[in-house]
Design a protein around this motif. Structure first.
Motif, PDB file in Angstrom:
ATOM      1  N   ILE A  97       0.860  -1.189   0.000  1.00  0.00           N
ATOM      2  CA  ILE A  97       0.000   0.000   0.000  1.00  0.00           C
ATOM      3  C   ILE A  97       0.892   1.233   0.000  1.00  0.00           C
ATOM      4  CG2 ILE A  97      -1.808   1.275   1.215  1.00  0.00           C
ATOM      5  CD1 ILE A  97      -2.665  -1.390   2.492  1.00  0.00           C
ATOM      6  N   PRO A  98       0.790   2.060  -1.041  1.00  0.00           N
ATOM      7  CA  PRO A  98       1.595   3.278  -1.067  1.00  0.00           C
ATOM      8  C   PRO A  98       1.107   4.274  -0.008  1.00  0.00           C
ATOM      9  CG  PRO A  98       0.120   3.215  -2.947  1.00  0.00           C
ATOM     10  CD  PRO A  98      -0.045   1.917  -2.226  1.00  0.00           C
ATOM     11  N   GLY A  99       2.040   5.035   0.527  1.00  0.00           N
ATOM     12  CA  GLY A  99       1.692   6.006   1.554  1.00  0.00           C
ATOM     13  C   GLY A  99       0.866   7.165   1.012  1.00  0.00           C
ATOM     14  N   SER A 100       0.004   7.697   1.868  1.00  0.00           N
ATOM     15  CA  SER A 100      -0.840   8.834   1.512  1.00  0.00           C
ATOM     16  C   SER A 100      -1.222   9.579   2.789  1.00  0.00           C
ATOM     17  CB  SER A 100      -2.099   8.351   0.801  1.00  0.00           C
ATOM     18  OG  SER A 100      -3.012   9.419   0.605  1.00  0.00           O
ATOM     19  N   TRP A 101      -1.310  10.897   2.685  1.00  0.00           N
ATOM     20  CA  TRP A 101      -1.746  11.724   3.804  1.00  0.00           C
ATOM     21  C   TRP A 101      -3.271  11.800   3.895  1.00  0.00           C
ATOM     22  CZ3 TRP A 101       1.365  13.678   7.549  1.00  0.00           C
ATOM     23  CH2 TRP A 101       2.731  13.611   7.318  1.00  0.00           C
ATOM     24  N   VAL A 102      -3.972  11.387   2.855  1.00  0.00           N
ATOM     25  CA  VAL A 102      -5.429  11.515   2.831  1.00  0.00           C
ATOM     26  C   VAL A 102      -6.104  10.708   3.950  1.00  0.00           C
ATOM     27  CG1 VAL A 102      -7.523  11.221   1.435  1.00  0.00           C
ATOM     28  CG2 VAL A 102      -5.423  12.091   0.380  1.00  0.00           C
TER      29      VAL A 102
END
Length: 169
Positions: A97-102
């Protein structure tokens, strides 16, 4: 404002800290076990639903409005904003899972919405009796859940793709 914070139970701050840690973990690229990847969406949907039922009761209208918000955002989010570069690593039974701030932003939005609503009720704010308050809040809570349902749908799609890179959207 200080008086509001002073009357906030300590466990609320603990919950906020835990949710912040959970949200910050989402900002990094990571490999997550299959069952654990579905835990965050499930937990956030439950937290959102609890927000609706604790404020307005488990009534057909409130749950229907919540579901309308959930389904709308889930469908739009899944179609227009899929999680990019998400992969299912079948041999390890894990997701990349790629990182995301959302997710952090949405987690905090759920928390602070619930907190502000609790404060409004505690202060007897007249907005809580406005005719639009309940429907709007139910749809908003549902929309927050819809974001996490959209992410879960991306997980399902990735697992069905047998490890192929998702490049949709």
């Amino acid at each position: 404002m200080m008086q509001i914070l002073a009357h906030t139970p300590a466990w609320v701050f603990g919950l906020l800290l835990g949710l912040m840690v959970l949200g910050l973990q989402q900002t990094r690229n990571r490999q997550v076990k299959l069952w654990l990847a579905y835990l965050l969406p499930l937990g956030m949907v439950i937290l959102s639903l609890v927000g609706v039922t604790s404020n307005f009761g488990a009534q057909l209208l409130t749950i229907s409005l919540w579901m309308a918000g959930l389904c709308s955002v889930a469908l739009v989010g899944y179609q227009l904003l899929p999680v990019k570069n998400l992969r299912y690593l079948a041999d390890a039974n894990r997701f990349y899972i790629p990182g995301s701030w959302v997710p952090l932003v949405v987690i905090l939005a759920i928390f602070f919405t619930k907190y502000v609503v609790a404060v409004l009720y505690a202060l007897g704010n007249p907005i809580t009796t406005h005719a639009a308050f309940m429907p709007v809040l139910c749809i908003v809570y549902g929309g927050f859940s819809g974001y996490f349902v959209a992410r879960a749908l991306c997980l399902v799609q990735a697992s069905r793709s047998s490890g192929e890179l998702l490049s949709v959207g």
